[in-house]
Design a protein around this motif. Structure first.
Motif, PDB file in Angstrom:
ATOM      1  N   LEU A 116      -9.255   8.828  -3.455  1.00  0.00           N
ATOM      2  CA  LEU A 116      -9.733   7.595  -4.070  1.00  0.00           C
ATOM      3  C   LEU A 116     -10.777   7.893  -5.144  1.00  0.00           C
ATOM      4  O   LEU A 116     -10.754   7.309  -6.227  1.00  0.00           O
ATOM      5  CB  LEU A 116     -10.325   6.680  -3.002  1.00  0.00           C
ATOM      6  CG  LEU A 116     -10.855   5.326  -3.490  1.00  0.00           C
ATOM      7  CD1 LEU A 116      -9.745   4.519  -4.143  1.00  0.00           C
ATOM      8  CD2 LEU A 116     -11.476   4.555  -2.331  1.00  0.00           C
TER       9      LEU A 116
ATOM     10  N   THR B 274       0.826  -1.204   0.000  1.00  0.00           N
ATOM     11  CA  THR B 274       0.000   0.000   0.000  1.00  0.00           C
ATOM     12  C   THR B 274       0.862   1.256   0.000  1.00  0.00           C
ATOM     13  O   THR B 274       2.094   1.199   0.187  1.00  0.00           O
ATOM     14  CB  THR B 274      -0.921   0.022   1.227  1.00  0.00           C
ATOM     15  OG1 THR B 274      -0.099   0.161   2.408  1.00  0.00           O
ATOM     16  CG2 THR B 274      -1.742  -1.248   1.320  1.00  0.00           C
TER      17      THR B 274
ATOM     18  N   ASP C 210     -17.810  -1.621  -7.016  1.00  0.00           N
ATOM     19  CA  ASP C 210     -16.770  -1.522  -8.037  1.00  0.00           C
ATOM     20  C   ASP C 210     -17.229  -2.032  -9.392  1.00  0.00           C
ATOM     21  O   ASP C 210     -16.639  -1.693 -10.421  1.00  0.00           O
ATOM     22  CB  ASP C 210     -15.516  -2.281  -7.588  1.00  0.00           C
ATOM     23  CG  ASP C 210     -14.743  -1.532  -6.523  1.00  0.00           C
ATOM     24  OD1 ASP C 210     -14.894  -0.299  -6.452  1.00  0.00           O
ATOM     25  OD2 ASP C 210     -14.002  -2.172  -5.754  1.00  0.00           O
TER      26      ASP C 210
ATOM     27  N   SER D  44     -10.719   9.481   1.044  1.00  0.00           N
ATOM     28  CA  SER D  44     -11.856   9.229   0.164  1.00  0.00           C
ATOM     29  C   SER D  44     -11.838  10.169  -1.039  1.00  0.00           C
ATOM     30  O   SER D  44     -12.230   9.775  -2.148  1.00  0.00           O
ATOM     31  CB  SER D  44     -13.176   9.386   0.935  1.00  0.00           C
ATOM     32  OG  SER D  44     -13.288  10.684   1.494  1.00  0.00           O
TER      33      SER D  44
ATOM     34  N   ASP E  98      -1.254   0.821  -9.092  1.00  0.00           N
ATOM     35  CA  ASP E  98      -2.416   1.245  -8.312  1.00  0.00           C
ATOM     36  C   ASP E  98      -2.323   0.890  -6.833  1.00  0.00           C
ATOM     37  O   ASP E  98      -2.887   1.584  -5.984  1.00  0.00           O
ATOM     38  CB  ASP E  98      -3.710   0.667  -8.910  1.00  0.00           C
ATOM     39  CG  ASP E  98      -3.718  -0.856  -8.940  1.00  0.00           C
ATOM     40  OD1 ASP E  98      -2.655  -1.463  -8.755  1.00  0.00           O
ATOM     41  OD2 ASP E  98      -4.804  -1.428  -9.165  1.00  0.00           O
TER      42      ASP E  98
ATOM     43  N   LYS F 236      -5.446   5.303  -0.347  1.00  0.00           N
ATOM     44  CA  LYS F 236      -6.858   4.894  -0.253  1.00  0.00           C
ATOM     45  C   LYS F 236      -7.485   5.274   1.085  1.00  0.00           C
ATOM     46  O   LYS F 236      -8.691   5.090   1.268  1.00  0.00           O
ATOM     47  CB  LYS F 236      -6.973   3.392  -0.507  1.00  0.00           C
ATOM     48  CG  LYS F 236      -6.524   3.009  -1.902  1.00  0.00           C
ATOM     49  CD  LYS F 236      -6.598   1.509  -2.140  1.00  0.00           C
ATOM     50  CE  LYS F 236      -6.131   1.165  -3.538  1.00  0.00           C
ATOM     51  NZ  LYS F 236      -4.719   1.519  -3.773  1.00  0.00           N
ATOM     52  N   SER F 237      -6.698   5.792   2.015  1.00  0.00           N
ATOM     53  CA  SER F 237      -7.282   6.272   3.270  1.00  0.00           C
ATOM     54  C   SER F 237      -7.976   7.614   3.075  1.00  0.00           C
ATOM     55  O   SER F 237      -8.739   8.054   3.919  1.00  0.00           O
ATOM     56  CB  SER F 237      -6.191   6.415   4.338  1.00  0.00           C
ATOM     57  OG  SER F 237      -5.251   7.418   3.973  1.00  0.00           O
TER      58      SER F 237
ATOM     59  N   ILE G  89      -1.893   5.252  -4.848  1.00  0.00           N
ATOM     60  CA  ILE G  89      -3.116   5.905  -4.381  1.00  0.00           C
ATOM     61  C   ILE G  89      -3.196   5.774  -2.865  1.00  0.00           C
ATOM     62  O   ILE G  89      -3.066   4.671  -2.329  1.00  0.00           O
ATOM     63  CB  ILE G  89      -4.372   5.263  -5.006  1.00  0.00           C
ATOM     64  CG1 ILE G  89      -4.285   5.249  -6.537  1.00  0.00           C
ATOM     65  CG2 ILE G  89      -5.627   5.984  -4.554  1.00  0.00           C
ATOM     66  CD1 ILE G  89      -5.399   4.463  -7.186  1.00  0.00           C
TER      67      ILE G  89
END
Length: 589
Positions: free
Chosen positions: A86, A35, A280, A83, A74, A80-81, A78
């Motif tokens: 994201l 991550t 998704d 929003s 990806d 992702k924490s 990114i």
């Protein structure tokens, strides 16, 4: 856009026109992906222990050997924490793949069949991996390569690459020579076309939702097997890819043609794909349809409804409604599909004309509003249905396809028989009451609402008998101004739908045929506490209008005799009580 430096594996952010040339990775997520937080906060030796680090490492290695300084993956590019980040990334994903210099598609479950073809160095009479007994630098790049270094696809990948980037063959060779053994091999390995199709089709990469846009968007895309050995380039494998994915080869080689493909056909490409999260399945299709929507994880399948609503705002393509649902006991449906799986048999759908010439439609709080440009939007079908033409057909057929609708009141419809599409040529012309009128189709119908709609004729007031009887008396139903309340009127069944209520006042006006001296005639119905009464009102500008359930008229001898008599009969229709208004037309001599 956050990119990885291919030399240092450090992340750096770029915006707009400052974004440099970059390579991009397409893959399926597996265990121990790295991550953003792990790559930026953990020591490098700790990050290197994750299985997913190898993909980042190899992507950067291939990019660097192709003369590209930056890469995008990806899993780690990114945060992702966030929003907001994201949402921006998901809405930009298609464009990022489209604008990449090259895309590396890693098929982690594609077995390397080339180990027996001299792609491995022989040590002591046995074949072994280049990693065995060899030193490696800090990024795991082998210091000793195997055999003569070749270029991808027998020089074709490199030569085309160099031409596009204004480099000489010699300059391009120098950049890619170091990594050529990773990217070279016989593309078919002696396999037949069908064997290649079966081989690639078995890969998980072809079953995932996100990889659909990652296949279409990039201009240059190369496939790698589980050992990072080059398998082939997208344009050289376009025939096999088209067979596996049902995507037109022209679109595979030029994503700019996406907008020319019917919506239903594009939806069919995702019919057999899956995503880990239900939302998704909609979000991964944004780039395929050129739309954007906010990310709302937790909404489940509603995301796919929002996707269709956004498509409606951007396109007048009625093939969006050409989906077919599986077998179900539910009778009434909305006009929007529940899942891409409903489009599974739409791969051959084509449009008759440019969608811009179709009737206007828009999403409202009442449902899908259709504004017919002419009187041909709705036609009468069978079993009390209407048919809406979708202005599309299947390849190899000349049949105009449509969907079956059932009316609820004056202007609201639901879809029925969702497991089938109608042949518009088998229908009749639309009724006078439906011609050119704006109407609505429910967007979604829940199973509970479907049950309610199935009994919408409960306590209905059916005037079909009266309508036929008054024809004999030379009176016709006045559709233009003679129906009240028009919102409850079902033209096809000549019935006021009360939606089960026990209180309703309604009337229908009948006009005399031709140049008759007769005055207009109104049939007045009053539903009170579940009891219906019917009476006539004779209209006119002079004198007091006659009213009553029985009307009188003078015969040829001048005597007043009963002429019309209204009667009410209650009958059960499909298990629901319905009031039928009948009229006796008595002879006048």
């Amino acid at each position: 856009m956050r990119l990885i430096n291919t030399k240092t594996l450090e992340l750096k952010e770029y915006w707009g026109s400052d974004i440099p040339r970059y390579a991009i990775l397409s893959h399926t997520w597996e265990e121990e992906e790295v991550t953003f937080q792990q790559l930026t906060q953990l020591p490098r030796e700790e990050v290197a222990k994750f299985k997913g680090f190898k993909k980042i490492e190899r992507t950067c290695q291939l990019a660097e050997r192709s003369g590209i300084e930056w890469a995008w993956v990806d899993t780690c590019c990114i945060d992702k924490s966030s929003s907001a980040e994201l949402t921006e990334a998901i809405n930009s994903m298609f464009r990022w793949y489209q604008e990449s210099a090259v895309c590396f598609a890693y098929l982690s479950d594609l077995r390397n069949d080339r180990r027996k073809e001299g792609g491995w160095k022989v040590k002591g009479g046995e074949k072994s991996s280049p990693n065995e007994g060899q030193g490696a630098d800090k990024r795991g790049v082998e210091k000793e390569e195997v055999g003569e270094r070749k270029k991808w696809e027998g020089d074709q990948w490199s030569e085309n690459w160099n031409k596009e980037n204004g480099k000489t063959r010699k300059e391009g060779d120098a950049e890619s020579r170091a990594g050529a053994s990773d990217a070279s091999s016989n593309t078919d390995n002696g396999l037949t076309w069908r064997q290649r199709v079966d081989k690639y089709a078995a890969c998980r990469w072809f079953t995932r939702g996100w990889t659909l846009q990652e296949l279409i968007a990039p201009r240059r895309l190369g496939f790698y097997n589980q050992d990072w050995v080059f398998e082939g380039e997208k344009d050289k494998l376009s025939s096999e890819l088209a067979e596996i994915t049902r995507i037109n080869k022209r679109v595979l080689n030029n994503a700019a043609l996406l907008s020319t493909i019917p919506v239903a056909q594009r939806m069919s490409w995702a019919a057999n794909r899956q995503t880990t999260r239900a939302e998704d399945m909609a979000y991964c299709l944004l780039g395929i349809f050129g739309v954007q929507i906010p990310m709302l994880y937790g909404e489940g399948s509603k995301a796919f409804i929002r996707l269709q609503e956004e498509i409606i705002k951007e396109s007048n393509d009625l093939s969006l409604f050409a989906w077919r649902a599986g077998a179900s006991s539910q009778k009434h449906w909305g006009v929007l599909a529940l899942s891409p799986q409903d489009f599974a048999d739409c791969a051959s759908i084509e449009l008759w004309d440019d969608a811009m010439y179709n009737d206007e439609f828009a999403v409202t709080s009442k449902g899908l509003r259709v504004t017919p440009a002419s009187g041909g939007a709705l036609r009468l079908g069978k079993d009390e249905t209407f048919v809406l033409s979708l202005r599309c057909y299947r390849q190899g057929s000349d049949k105009d396809l449509g969907i079956f609708l059932r009316k609820h009141g004056c202007d609201v419809f639901t879809r029925v028989f969702p497991d089938a599409l109608a042949d518009v040529q088998d229908t009749r012309k639309e009724t006078t009451g439906a011609k050119g009128r704006v109407f609505y189709i429910s967007k979604m119908v829940s199973p509970v609402l479907s049950v309610v709609l199935s009994s919408s004729h409960r306590n209905g007031i059916d005037l079909s008998w009266a309508k036929e009887a008054l024809k004999k008396a030379r009176f016709r139903l006045d559709h233009e101004a003679g129906i009240h309340p028009v919102g409850h009127w079902d033209t096809q069944r000549s019935m006021f739908l009360t939606q089960g209520t026990r209180e309703l006042s309604c009337r229908v006006q009948f006009a005399p045929f031709g140049d008759s001296s007769e005055r207009p005639l109104v049939l007045d119905c009053q539903l009170r506490d579940g009891e219906l009464s019917a009476s006539f009102v004779v209209g006119g500008s002079s004198g007091k209008p006659a009213k009553g359930s029985v009307l009188q008229k003078r015969d040829s001898r001048g005597k007043l005799v009963d002429w019309l008599e209204a009667k009410v009969v209650q009958k059960a229709v499909k298990g629901q009580p319905v009031y039928f208004v009948d009229v006796d037309v008595l002879p006048v001599f």
